[in-house]
Scaffold this active site. Structure first.
Site, PDB file in Angstrom:
ATOM      1  N   ASP A 293     -10.407   0.129   5.674  1.00  0.00           N
ATOM      2  CA  ASP A 293     -11.688  -0.080   5.001  1.00  0.00           C
ATOM      3  C   ASP A 293     -11.547  -1.234   4.010  1.00  0.00           C
ATOM      4  OD1 ASP A 293     -13.599   2.073   5.913  1.00  0.00           O
ATOM      5  OD2 ASP A 293     -11.857   3.289   5.390  1.00  0.00           O
TER       6      ASP A 293
ATOM      7  N   ASP B 245      -8.691  -4.203  13.992  1.00  0.00           N
ATOM      8  CA  ASP B 245      -8.425  -2.797  13.701  1.00  0.00           C
ATOM      9  C   ASP B 245      -7.970  -2.697  12.249  1.00  0.00           C
ATOM     10  OD1 ASP B 245      -7.782  -0.143  13.686  1.00  0.00           O
ATOM     11  OD2 ASP B 245      -6.131  -0.292  15.118  1.00  0.00           O
TER      12      ASP B 245
ATOM     13  N   GLN C 261       0.826  -1.202   0.000  1.00  0.00           N
ATOM     14  CA  GLN C 261       0.000   0.000   0.000  1.00  0.00           C
ATOM     15  C   GLN C 261       0.862   1.255   0.000  1.00  0.00           C
ATOM     16  OE1 GLN C 261      -2.169  -0.704   3.643  1.00  0.00           O
ATOM     17  NE2 GLN C 261      -0.284  -1.344   4.617  1.00  0.00           N
TER      18      GLN C 261
END
Length: 309
Positions: free
Chosen positions: A186, A183, A58
């Site tokens: 999205d 945790d 990412q």
């Protein structure tokens, strides 16, 4: 950046939308733009860009904003900010921990900034804390650029880091945990699998008897499908399934929903006085969480309640 400087950039976006062109790559100099929701944008001014790196998993960015302090984004989706992180992390951790009341083992999936871990290590009875994070670089740069969030929690001797896919971990692990805290980001990119029915079923298998799982479920006002999906699966898996809410200013669109699943119906019904005793016995210091807020968080607005099957 002045309004006169901002206007041309906005005009480019409007023009692209009018002609059907892709406006996703249009940059607004000096500003970060979140494009998570169709037809809705959140912008934060970048006073100083501190970190910008794209890993194999990412894109990670950290920048300073005059309102929120240091801001962490993953794939241009806001994850946490220095000013309001305490709300999210306290509610993700203390609601399940104090409801359980006797947790000895905790599994955290995701949470690379260390905020949930910071709250969990406050519990003296906890003997083991396992955190599964897919991208070790998130933790390393959080220690460097967001040390105030973890506040030394990564050095706790009870802490064990597993660098792996969270979905694979719960599918293959054999041990169980009293509390599982998901945790996650999205359901975009690497986070998608952490919302699957298979993942939730495997999480249930990792729960000890009387255990509870809580999950990050987005903002129902703009992400209703996310909560509906999770609650539909939880309905199949748990006797008690619902969500509770917290108002986190950095998350655009309203109150954040945190999913709740357990087969112990007594956990959500723990009396206020018991929560107060547990809170005081742990000598917790919080800025958002209180036992009263804990109880009130389960009182849902009707538009959210209607999303729970």
């Amino acid at each position: 950046m002045t309004d006169k400087e901002l206007d041309p950039a906005l005009q480019k976006i409007v023009a692209a939308q009018a002609t059907g062109e892709d406006e996703e790559d249009i940059e607004i100099p000096g500003w970060w733009v979140e494009r998570l929701h169709a037809g809705y944008r959140q912008m934060l001014k970048i006073d100083k860009l501190l970190y910008d790196s794209k890993t194999k998993e990412q894109r990670i960015r950290v920048f300073e904003n005059p309102t929120f302090g240091r801001v962490l984004t993953l794939d241009d989706i806001l994850q946490t900010t220095e000013r309001d992180e305490f709300i999210y992390h306290e509610m993700m951790a203390h609601v399940p921990m104090l409801a359980h009341g006797a947790a000895h083992s905790v599994l955290i999936i995701g949470g690379g900034d260390g905020g949930v871990l910071r709250e969990v290590v406050k519990y003296r009875a906890v003997g083991r804390i396992v955190q599964v994070e897919i991208d070790a670089e998130v933790i390393e740069f959080s220690k460097t650029y967001l040390p105030m969030i973890s506040d030394g929690a990564f050095d706790d001797p009870r802490y064990e880091l597993v660098v792996a896919d969270g979905a694979r971990y719960v599918a293959e692990a054999e041990e169980t945990f009293d509390v599982i805290i998901v945790d996650s980001t999205d359901p975009v990119g690497p986070g998608v699998v952490l919302f699957s029915e298979e993942f939730y079923r495997n999480c249930k298998a990792r729960l000890a008897e009387g255990g509870v799982i809580v999950t990050q479920n987005g903002v129902p006002f703009t992400q209703a499908d996310e909560l509906v999906h999770t609650m539909s699966v939880f309905r199949k898996l748990f006797v008690d399934h619902t969500c509770y809410t917290a108002c986190v200013p950095g998350y655009a669109g309203g109150a954040l929903a945190i999913g709740w699943g357990t087969n112990d119906t007594e956990l959500r019904a723990v009396p206020l006085e018991v929560l107060k005793r547990r809170y005081e016995a742990e000598k917790l210091k919080t800025r958002y969480y209180t036992p009263e807020v804990h109880k009130a968080a389960f009182a849902l607005p009707k538009y959210i309640k209607d999303l729970i099957p």
